[in-house]
Design a protein around this motif. Structure first.
Motif, PDB file in Angstrom:
ATOM      1  N   GLY A   1       0.862  -1.176   0.000  1.00  0.00           N
ATOM      2  CA  GLY A   1       0.000   0.000   0.000  1.00  0.00           C
ATOM      3  C   GLY A   1       0.897   1.223   0.000  1.00  0.00           C
ATOM      4  N   SER A   2       0.300   2.393  -0.002  1.00  0.00           N
ATOM      5  CA  SER A   2       1.080   3.615  -0.114  1.00  0.00           C
ATOM      6  C   SER A   2       1.314   4.248   1.237  1.00  0.00           C
ATOM      7  CB  SER A   2       0.344   4.612  -1.016  1.00  0.00           C
ATOM      8  OG  SER A   2      -0.897   4.945  -0.431  1.00  0.00           O
ATOM      9  N   LEU A   3       2.431   4.981   1.330  1.00  0.00           N
ATOM     10  CA  LEU A   3       2.701   5.800   2.500  1.00  0.00           C
ATOM     11  C   LEU A   3       2.207   7.199   2.201  1.00  0.00           C
ATOM     12  CD1 LEU A   3       6.325   4.785   3.497  1.00  0.00           C
ATOM     13  CD2 LEU A   3       4.203   4.139   4.610  1.00  0.00           C
ATOM     14  N   SER A   4       1.556   7.842   3.158  1.00  0.00           N
ATOM     15  CA  SER A   4       1.063   9.189   2.938  1.00  0.00           C
ATOM     16  C   SER A   4       1.646  10.124   3.957  1.00  0.00           C
ATOM     17  CB  SER A   4      -0.469   9.205   3.017  1.00  0.00           C
ATOM     18  OG  SER A   4      -0.904   8.826   4.300  1.00  0.00           O
ATOM     19  N   CYS A   5       1.717  11.420   3.603  1.00  0.00           N
ATOM     20  CA  CYS A   5       2.267  12.408   4.514  1.00  0.00           C
ATOM     21  C   CYS A   5       1.269  13.540   4.699  1.00  0.00           C
ATOM     22  CB  CYS A   5       3.586  12.891   3.960  1.00  0.00           C
ATOM     23  SG  CYS A   5       3.902  14.622   3.874  1.00  0.00           S
ATOM     24  N   GLY A   6       0.560  12.819   4.642  1.00  0.00           N
ATOM     25  CA  GLY A   6      -0.266  13.942   4.628  1.00  0.00           C
ATOM     26  C   GLY A   6       0.453  14.908   3.721  1.00  0.00           C
TER      27      GLY A   6
ATOM     28  N   THR B   1       7.810  29.229   0.304  1.00  0.00           N
ATOM     29  CA  THR B   1       8.460  27.915   0.336  1.00  0.00           C
ATOM     30  C   THR B   1       8.619  27.481   1.787  1.00  0.00           C
ATOM     31  OG1 THR B   1       9.678  28.373  -1.708  1.00  0.00           O
ATOM     32  CG2 THR B   1      10.509  26.594  -0.305  1.00  0.00           C
ATOM     33  N   LEU B   2       8.407  26.196   2.034  1.00  0.00           N
ATOM     34  CA  LEU B   2       8.619  25.639   3.361  1.00  0.00           C
ATOM     35  C   LEU B   2       9.797  24.679   3.296  1.00  0.00           C
ATOM     36  CD1 LEU B   2       7.378  25.583   6.258  1.00  0.00           C
ATOM     37  CD2 LEU B   2       6.249  23.452   5.579  1.00  0.00           C
ATOM     38  N   ALA B   3      10.807  24.928   4.130  1.00  0.00           N
ATOM     39  CA  ALA B   3      11.962  24.032   4.206  1.00  0.00           C
ATOM     40  C   ALA B   3      11.767  23.089   5.386  1.00  0.00           C
ATOM     41  CB  ALA B   3      13.247  24.832   4.379  1.00  0.00           C
ATOM     42  N   ILE B   4      11.831  21.790   5.120  1.00  0.00           N
ATOM     43  CA  ILE B   4      11.663  20.765   6.140  1.00  0.00           C
ATOM     44  C   ILE B   4      12.995  20.057   6.334  1.00  0.00           C
ATOM     45  CG2 ILE B   4      10.434  18.648   6.780  1.00  0.00           C
ATOM     46  CD1 ILE B   4       8.143  19.610   5.000  1.00  0.00           C
ATOM     47  N   VAL B   5      13.451  19.995   7.577  1.00  0.00           N
ATOM     48  CA  VAL B   5      14.760  19.422   7.879  1.00  0.00           C
ATOM     49  C   VAL B   5      14.580  18.088   8.575  1.00  0.00           C
ATOM     50  CG1 VAL B   5      16.962  19.777   9.040  1.00  0.00           C
ATOM     51  CG2 VAL B   5      15.709  21.740   8.119  1.00  0.00           C
ATOM     52  N   ALA B   6      15.145  17.033   7.979  1.00  0.00           N
ATOM     53  CA  ALA B   6      15.179  15.709   8.596  1.00  0.00           C
ATOM     54  C   ALA B   6      16.594  15.462   9.118  1.00  0.00           C
ATOM     55  CB  ALA B   6      14.768  14.642   7.584  1.00  0.00           C
TER      56      ALA B   6
ATOM     57  N   GLU C   1      18.552  15.094   5.612  1.00  0.00           N
ATOM     58  CA  GLU C   1      17.979  15.559   4.358  1.00  0.00           C
ATOM     59  C   GLU C   1      17.221  16.863   4.582  1.00  0.00           C
ATOM     60  OE1 GLU C   1      15.554  13.429   0.713  1.00  0.00           O
ATOM     61  OE2 GLU C   1      14.847  13.082   2.759  1.00  0.00           O
ATOM     62  N   ILE C   2      17.200  17.722   3.547  1.00  0.00           N
ATOM     63  CA  ILE C   2      16.388  18.935   3.584  1.00  0.00           C
ATOM     64  C   ILE C   2      15.458  18.904   2.376  1.00  0.00           C
ATOM     65  CG2 ILE C   2      18.195  20.277   2.389  1.00  0.00           C
ATOM     66  CD1 ILE C   2      17.138  22.728   3.989  1.00  0.00           C
ATOM     67  N   VAL C   3      14.182  19.148   2.621  1.00  0.00           N
ATOM     68  CA  VAL C   3      13.144  19.081   1.597  1.00  0.00           C
ATOM     69  C   VAL C   3      12.448  20.427   1.525  1.00  0.00           C
ATOM     70  CG1 VAL C   3      10.996  17.953   0.900  1.00  0.00           C
ATOM     71  CG2 VAL C   3      12.807  16.616   1.986  1.00  0.00           C
TER      72      VAL C   3
ATOM     73  N   THR D   1       0.028  23.995  -0.931  1.00  0.00           N
ATOM     74  CA  THR D   1      -0.497  22.773  -1.549  1.00  0.00           C
ATOM     75  C   THR D   1       0.120  21.503  -0.976  1.00  0.00           C
ATOM     76  OG1 THR D   1       1.191  22.777  -3.306  1.00  0.00           O
ATOM     77  CG2 THR D   1      -0.831  24.055  -3.699  1.00  0.00           C
ATOM     78  N   GLY D   2       1.256  21.623  -0.306  1.00  0.00           N
ATOM     79  CA  GLY D   2       1.949  20.445   0.195  1.00  0.00           C
ATOM     80  C   GLY D   2       2.796  19.755  -0.853  1.00  0.00           C
ATOM     81  N   GLU D   3       2.916  20.336  -2.044  1.00  0.00           N
ATOM     82  CA  GLU D   3       3.686  19.720  -3.124  1.00  0.00           C
ATOM     83  C   GLU D   3       5.179  19.860  -2.859  1.00  0.00           C
ATOM     84  OE1 GLU D   3       4.437  20.199  -7.964  1.00  0.00           O
ATOM     85  OE2 GLU D   3       3.028  21.507  -6.903  1.00  0.00           O
ATOM     86  N   VAL D   4       5.912  18.739  -2.947  1.00  0.00           N
ATOM     87  CA  VAL D   4       7.364  18.755  -2.744  1.00  0.00           C
ATOM     88  C   VAL D   4       8.030  19.327  -3.991  1.00  0.00           C
ATOM     89  CG1 VAL D   4       9.415  17.347  -2.386  1.00  0.00           C
ATOM     90  CG2 VAL D   4       7.321  16.829  -1.128  1.00  0.00           C
TER      91      VAL D   4
END
Length: 332
Positions: free
Chosen positions: A101-106, A239-244, A247-249, A255-258
């Motif tokens: 199945g798929s993973l979602s992130c919301g 733009t929203l920068a997300i830091v893991a 990794e940085i996304v 819209t939540g689009e990467v």
């Protein structure tokens, strides 16, 4: 060899531990489930083999003690392995296989003041270059100190308390309430910004949302969001920068689009870097807990490439800073 994990098993784990699967934590959760399951069954098999090895001609009795003890010891071994890998700041035991199945992130200083307000100094903002303070509240008890957020130019401030969020234009002292929001990620030049509703999300039905809002507190957009992520919007809020951990996304907060992703090139460190603000060249300031203290805690990261530069203008022992525009770190 990794085998696919049944979606129902992952969903039960998510509900039991109140976590949400996302593109950032999905592989680690799946790997945890796979390694733990394998270790438990290997331990149980070893216990059962020990039972058969102790059978003699005079006695034939299979006790559940050794298989159960092996099952528990296997689980403990898996937990210890994950704890040790996390302490070294590495991705826990590799990457898991897909879920069915798929993973979602919301130093050069900025040409204009650097606004900063430590959370331990309630009720005011100050400029590091002029030492001029502007009080935003009256006297506060220690436990009533709000969580502040500053816009890039220092004009707009949000104060978050247990009862809600207040938006303040420090130039006009105009104030607005922002209902339904628990955590402000950043403010734009017009007084609007990006925030999260802050409720915990469950697998399959995330109820935490990423929202954009205007300077009057009106909500513009809503998209599902993982509340465990560390994020900071760009100065213009587009733009929203997300830091893991490594990794940085970048994504569209509306819209939540990467839009892009890059591997972080930071010194070895523990835990996820904390995003704090932006410099005038579009680099993100993050704070890390480095393995080697000589490497420094504050670094500027290029979101497009993941390359970093240490910032020496900020003391490593500065506690709970809140930044608008940050030093560029040139020459460091």
């Amino acid at each position: 060899m990794n085998t696919p994990m049944d979606r129902a098993v992952a969903d039960r784990f998510a509900h039991r531990h109140l976590v949400d699967f996302s593109v950032f934590n999905g592989d680690r959760i799946l790997r945890y489930l796979q390694v733990t399951r394998r270790s438990r069954w290997l331990g149980a098999a070893a216990g059962l083999a020990f039972c058969f090895a102790t059978i003699t001609q005079d006695t034939f009795f299979l006790s559940p003690y050794f298989p159960v003890a092996g099952w528990l010891l296997g689980a403990m071994a898996a937990e210890i392995g994950f704890a040790r890998s996390r302490a070294r700041g590495r991705r826990p035991l590799g990457i898991g296989s897909p879920l069915r199945g798929s993973l979602s992130c919301g130093g050069r200083r900025p040409r204009s003041p650097v606004p900063s307000a430590p959370r331990g100094s309630p009720g005011s903002t100050s400029s590091l270059s002029t030492a001029r303070a502007q009080h935003l509240t009256g006297p506060l008890a220690d436990k009533a100190v709000p969580e502040p957020t500053l816009s890039y130019d220092g004009r707009h401030v949000s104060l978050t308390t247990a009862t809600g969020v207040e938006l303040i234009d420090t130039r006009t002292d105009t104030r607005s309430l922002l209902p339904g929001v628990r955590h402000v990620l950043g403010l734009g030049p017009d007084g609007g910004g990006v925030a999260t509703t802050g409720r915990r999300a469950l697998a399959g039905s995330p109820d935490t949302e990423l929202v954009t809002f205007d300077r009057h507190g009106g909500i513009r957009t809503r998209v599902p969001f993982d509340p465990t992520l560390s994020a900071r919007p760009s100065p213009d809020g587009r733009t929203l920068a997300i830091v893991a951990l490594d990794e940085i996304v970048t994504m569209d907060p509306g819209t939540g689009e990467v839009r892009g992703r890059a591997r972080l090139r930071l010194p070895a460190h523990h835990d996820t870097p904390e995003p704090l603000g932006w410099d005038e060249e579009g680099r993100l300031l993050v704070r890390i807990a480095p393995d080697d203290s000589e490497k420094g805690a504050y670094h500027l990261v290029d979101p497009a490439t993941g390359k970093s530069r240490r910032v020496r203008d900020i003391p490593d022992d500065l506690r709970n800073p809140v930044f608008g525009r940050v030093p560029s770190g040139e020459g460091s």
